[in-house]
Design a protein around this motif. Structure first.
Motif, mmCIF file in Angstrom:
data_model
loop_
_atom_site.group_PDB
_atom_site.id
_atom_site.type_symbol
_atom_site.label_atom_id
_atom_site.label_comp_id
_atom_site.label_asym_id
_atom_site.label_seq_id
_atom_site.Cartn_x
_atom_site.Cartn_y
_atom_site.Cartn_z
ATOM 1 N N TYR A 187 30.885 32.208 33.704
ATOM 2 C CA TYR A 187 31.541 33.512 33.884
ATOM 3 C C TYR A 187 32.959 33.312 33.909
ATOM 4 O O TYR A 187 33.665 32.293 34.245
ATOM 5 N N LEU A 188 33.657 34.473 33.483
ATOM 6 C CA LEU A 188 34.921 34.386 33.330
ATOM 7 C C LEU A 188 35.444 35.684 34.436
ATOM 8 O O LEU A 188 34.818 36.826 34.232
ATOM 9 N N ILE A 189 36.208 35.379 35.285
ATOM 10 C CA ILE A 189 36.999 36.607 36.338
ATOM 11 C C ILE A 189 38.366 36.713 35.906
ATOM 12 O O ILE A 189 38.981 35.871 35.883
ATOM 13 N N VAL A 190 38.473 37.861 35.271
ATOM 14 C CA VAL A 190 39.733 38.445 34.968
ATOM 15 C C VAL A 190 40.449 39.236 35.975
ATOM 16 O O VAL A 190 39.961 40.236 36.502
ATOM 17 N N THR A 191 41.678 38.780 36.698
ATOM 18 C CA THR A 191 42.524 39.685 37.598
ATOM 19 C C THR A 191 43.470 40.491 36.974
ATOM 20 O O THR A 191 44.341 39.718 36.323
ATOM 21 N N GLN A 192 43.708 41.555 37.070
ATOM 22 C CA GLN A 192 44.604 42.525 36.931
ATOM 23 C C GLN A 192 45.501 42.902 38.088
ATOM 24 O O GLN A 192 44.936 43.828 38.763
ATOM 25 N N ALA A 193 46.541 42.330 38.062
ATOM 26 C CA ALA A 193 47.498 42.623 39.357
ATOM 27 C C ALA A 193 48.631 43.808 39.202
ATOM 28 O O ALA A 193 49.434 43.381 38.111
ATOM 29 N N GLY A 194 48.695 44.682 40.081
ATOM 30 C CA GLY A 194 49.615 45.589 39.503
ATOM 31 C C GLY A 194 50.706 45.817 41.042
ATOM 32 O O GLY A 194 50.076 45.459 42.034
ATOM 33 N N GLU A 195 51.464 46.862 40.995
ATOM 34 C CA GLU A 195 52.346 47.238 42.064
ATOM 35 C C GLU A 195 51.693 47.785 43.163
ATOM 36 O O GLU A 195 51.545 47.531 44.367
ATOM 37 N N GLU A 196 50.563 48.794 42.991
ATOM 38 C CA GLU A 196 50.256 49.695 43.828
ATOM 39 C C GLU A 196 48.727 49.421 43.895
ATOM 40 O O GLU A 196 48.008 49.434 45.138
ATOM 41 N N ASP A 197 48.125 48.802 42.744
ATOM 42 C CA ASP A 197 46.800 48.693 42.897
ATOM 43 C C ASP A 197 46.263 47.564 42.005
ATOM 44 O O ASP A 197 46.914 47.300 40.934
#
Length: 237
Positions: free
Chosen positions: A34-44
């Protein structure tokens, strides 16, 4: 090498409505990769879960947090519990805890060091106030259906008192969020409290106007309002 250079297929699934920093990790579980991609933002922030197959990446799940394999997600149906509206004193207690926690309650021990902790923070704020869980999930795409099964989805914002829940569940590639409502104002200046991903800290960081502009108008997500739930033993069927 960037994530999109290494895994170009991911570009078809990321949230393009805002600027997010991407990271990825490969995991083997149960004989599958599996590949887990994390999208990190300022608010969410949010995650994408892909299975790595001989035909390429296959999207399995998208939410604020994703889990491979069994989880301890709260299942009222499996537990034979009936959902009801918490009494007004409990809802007020959640609001008081929420307000007192501003810039004090850290989500650093939550998912991804607080980066993926919007639901985690709401459920811990509620537990600190009430001594019980209102959910055990950390994903808006799971929490919203739980609340909808309890209350329906046509509750007016003006009918939900301070301490109630506002939620825009993650849908497809667009990352959602959840927060706790301040007092009813009768207009779009109503205050909303939620976890700040970048700060890993509980903040008063939205008004209703700003929330609707971001999650409904920009991201195309639903905006739902709910009271605080309580689960009680439904007794023998």
């Amino acid at each position: 090498m960037g994530i999109l250079d290494q895994y170009p297929e991911v570009g078809n699934f990321i949230d393009k409505t805002d600027s997010y920093t991407l990271s990825a990790k490969e995991i083997n579980s149960g004989g599958h990769d599996y590949l887990i991609v994390t999208q990190a933002g300022e608010e969410d922030s949010g995650q994408l879960l892909f299975e790595m197959t001989s035909q390429g990446l296959v999207l399995k799940e998208s939410d604020n947090t994703v889990i491979i394999g069994p989880s301890d997600t709260f299942s009222p149906a499996a537990a034979a519990l009936r959902c009801e509206i918490s009494d007004p004193g409990d809802i007020k207690a959640v609001y008081n805890e929420c307000r007192e926690s501003v810039n004090q309650f850290s989500s650093a021990t939550g998912p991804d060091g607080g980066n993926l902790a919007c639901v985690w923070a709401v459920r811990h704020i509620a537990r600190n106030a009430l001594g019980r869980w209102i959910t055990r999930t950390d994903g808006t795409a799971v929490f919203d259906p739980e609340l909808r099964r309890c209350f329906g989805s046509n509750i007016s914002e003006r009918d939900v008192p301070a301490g109630g829940i506002i939620i825009s569940p993650t849908e497809g590639s667009n990352i959602g969020h959840v927060g706790i409502l301040g007092p009813v104002t009768g207009d779009d200046s109503r205050l909303i409290y939620s976890n700040s991903s970048a700060a890993a800290l509980w903040k008063q960081n939205f008004t209703l106007k700003k929330w609707v502009a971001r999650y409904h108008d920009m991201k195309g997500l639903k905006v739902h309002f709910y009271p605080v739930p309580v689960y009680v033993d439904a007794g023998p069927s």
